[in-house]
Design an enzyme around this catalytic site. Structure first.
Site, short mmCIF file in Angstrom:
data_model
loop_
_atom_site.label_atom_id
_atom_site.label_comp_id
_atom_site.label_asym_id
_atom_site.label_seq_id
_atom_site.Cartn_x
_atom_site.Cartn_y
_atom_site.Cartn_z
CB CYS A 1 -10.13 46.76 109.01
SG CYS A 1 -11.01 48.17 108.34
CB THR B 1 -0.78 60.59 148.36
OG1 THR B 1 -0.41 59.52 147.50
CG2 THR B 1 -2.26 60.49 148.70
CG HIS C 1 -12.35 47.21 113.30
ND1 HIS C 1 -10.98 47.29 113.43
CD2 HIS C 1 -12.67 48.01 112.25
CE1 HIS C 1 -10.50 48.11 112.52
NE2 HIS C 1 -11.49 48.57 111.80
CD GLU D 1 -10.47 44.97 116.13
OE1 GLU D 1 -11.07 44.10 115.47
OE2 GLU D 1 -9.95 45.98 115.61
CE1 TYR E 1 4.30 54.01 116.38
CE2 TYR E 1 4.03 55.42 114.46
CZ TYR E 1 4.46 54.24 115.03
OH TYR E 1 5.05 53.28 114.25
#
Ligand code: GLN
Length: 542
Positions: free
Chosen positions: A384, A194, A510, A512, A57
């Site tokens: 996993c 900017t 994993h 991915e 999170y």
């Protein structure tokens, strides 16, 4: 410093979340396509040694490299765009910088000097920036400075950049990413944020060479000239960075804006070759014109924050393209699932993925999801923790060990089908102590996994403490769940699958983390293919 290496620093102003990681990865892709060996580094101003101990999170996914570094998720973008593996050296935090300086101080390396931010911390930062070039192995290093210019935490990094610009003026440039907001009340784009952000950088002694301006609308020539005049950059170095439909559009948008040309000019480098982006263009064309559609449920406990599963969702985009399929992900909170609602929640899905994770929250919902996939012959991929849950579910509902569990969730279980290895039991520190990084795995002939990879020896990245408990293996195999992948050195189980199911694979590693645009991951490709076979209504637009 190697004579041949050039450095591009990417800073950010005005606000966070402008997409420095994607701009850096896109620039790397363009320079690579021109024949320059390019790597990207991320400097993170926080004090944790690495993001490994951070809650998702807080920081989204923790990306893992081959050499076992737990890193910022931007490194995932770097690898997905460039197809070049990163390593520990590609991500450095303030915590790591200070740790190393303090260790040197304790060893007496500073010979009694007072240890200070300048020069000791800044020297350490500069060493880390130069180390990533690996003595000239890379022609170009793109170093992204995390945070926003003006933050207290990022000051030493900007100071290190200032020093490098001063010491090596012809080898370093700064690309500053800023925001040009559209004020609807005024009906126009505003350049003042900017201008202020560049002023702030100038106060720190850094003049940016290129400005990438995030904007929702076209930046016309008048605005570009205005920004150029106020910020001391050439007009062609004011780059429009418009919001894009997909992150994979950004390299081509940056090419159209000639970001790569400007960067090479400022570094006095030739264009070498005209950029070869044919693969990239065909990938984009296929993303935008899918022939089929599948719906895959991603069951996890951090689904409110999609960044927590970044590499998984990107791997589905790559695998979708390989199958000319749009993969629609249904993000399902594992805590919301129970035996009563499981069928109504999951029956529309063509495939089910149970995500990685830690701790007991949401475990029961994940077990229900695996049971639903197994009993209804729905293609399943467990990653996993997802693989561990598949093992627990099978032990409970097929082998009859009603309280089977992982000792991570229940130390007193009578069937510890997932448990700690001996060496993990002695560990007391949490940071960097899991089984991390690439390990080899031997696959069983003709298993679904071996068929997906089209080979028998693979190497995949790990990030976990708990393992399949081999004492139970024969019981599992007798009842139809086999270990189809094992670590050849240790015998640890890496893959479990159910051969009688149409596609049911759980992997301890994993996959991915290794999926890229140029090489979509074979397990995701095979999983999407299985989901496509499973769906009754797969034609796009039907
Ligand atoms: N919590 C599990 C373990 O440590 C799985 C970790 C994961 O899914 N990355 O073994």
């Amino acid at each position: 410093m190697s004579e041949s290496t050039k450095y591009v620093f990417v800073t950010g102003g005005v606000t966070s979340s402008l997409g420095k990681g994607i701009i850096s990865a896109s620039l790397a892709k363009l320079l690579q396509a021109r024949g320059y060996n390019t790597t990207i580094q991320k400097l993170d101003p926080y004090i944790n040694i690495d993001p490994g101990t951070l809650n998702p999170y807080e920081h989204g996914e923790c990306f893992v490299t081959d050499d076992g570094a737990e890193t910022d998720l931007d490194l995932g973008h770097y690898e997905r765009f460039t197809n070049v593996p990163t390593s520990q050296a590609n991500n450095v935090t303030t915590g790591r910088i200070y740790q190393s300086v303090i260790e040197k101080e304790r060893r007496g390396d500073y010979l009694g000097k007072t240890v200070q931010v300048i020069p000791h911390i800044t020297d350490e930062i500069k060493e880390r920036i130069q180390a990533v070039a690996k003595n000239g192995e890379f022609d170009l290093v793109i170093t992204e400075i995390g945070g926003t210019v003006g933050d207290i935490e990022s000051l030493p990094y900007v100071e290190a950049v200032r020093q490098m610009l001063w010491e090596y003026p012809s080898d370093c440039i700064v690309v500053h990413l800023t925001l040009v907001p559209f004020l609807s009340a005024a009906g126009e784009l505003k350049t003042k944020p900017t201008q202020h952000s560049v002023k702030q950088l100038l106060e720190l002694g850094v003049q940016p060479d290129v400005l990438c301006c995030r904007t929702e609308h076209e930046l016309d020539l008048t605005l570009r000239k205005k920004i150029a005049k106020f910020c001391n950059v050439s007009v062609d170095a004011v780059i429009e960075a418009r919001d894009a439909d997909s992150i994979y559009d950004v390299p081509l948008l940056m090419q159209a804006e000639e970001l790569d040309t400007v960067v090479l000019q400022k570094l006095n480098l030739s264009s070498k070759q005209s950029p070869n982006l044919e693969n990239w263009k065909s990938f984009l064309k296929r993303i935008k014109n899918p022939k089929h559609r599948v719906q895959i449920g991603l069951i996890g406990k951090y689904v409110e924050l999609k960044d927590a599963y970044k590499s998984i969702s990107e791997a589905f985009i790559h695998a979708g393209v390989s199958n000319e399929t749009q993969v629609e992900l249904s993000w399902i909170h594992s805590e919301s699932l129970n035996s009563e609602n499981i069928s109504s929640e999951l029956s529309a899905l063509d495939g089910i993925l149970v995500a990685p994770g830690f701790g007991a929250r949401g475990i029961d919902g994940k077990i229900e999801a695996v049971r639903f996939a197994r009993e209804n012959n729905i293609p399943f991929l467990g990653i996993c923790l997802g693989m561990q849950i598949a093992v627990i579910e099978f032990a409970r509902n097929v082998l009859g060990h009603s309280d089977a569990h992982s000792t991570e969730m229940d130390e007193k279980t009578s069937a510890a089908v997932i448990s700690l290895m001996e060496e993990q039991k002695r560990i007391s520190n949490f940071g960097g102590t899991m089984r991390l990084g690439a390990y080899r795995c031997q696959l069983t002939d003709n298993s679904k996994t071996a068929m997906a990879y089209q080979k028998n020896t693979i190497s995949e990245r790990h990030r976990h403490r708990y393992e399949f408990n081999n004492q139970f293996l024969s019981e599992f195999e007798e009842k139809g769940m086999i270990a189809s992948g094992k670590n050849p050195e240790t015998g640890l189980v890496e893959v479990m699958e159910i051969p009688s199911h149409q596609w049911f694979v759980g992997v301890q590693f994993h996959p991915e983390y290794k999926s890229t645009v140029d090489s979509p991951h074979p397990l995701f490709v095979a999983f999407v293919q299985a989901a496509l076979k499973n769906t009754k209504n797969n034609s796009y637009g039907s």
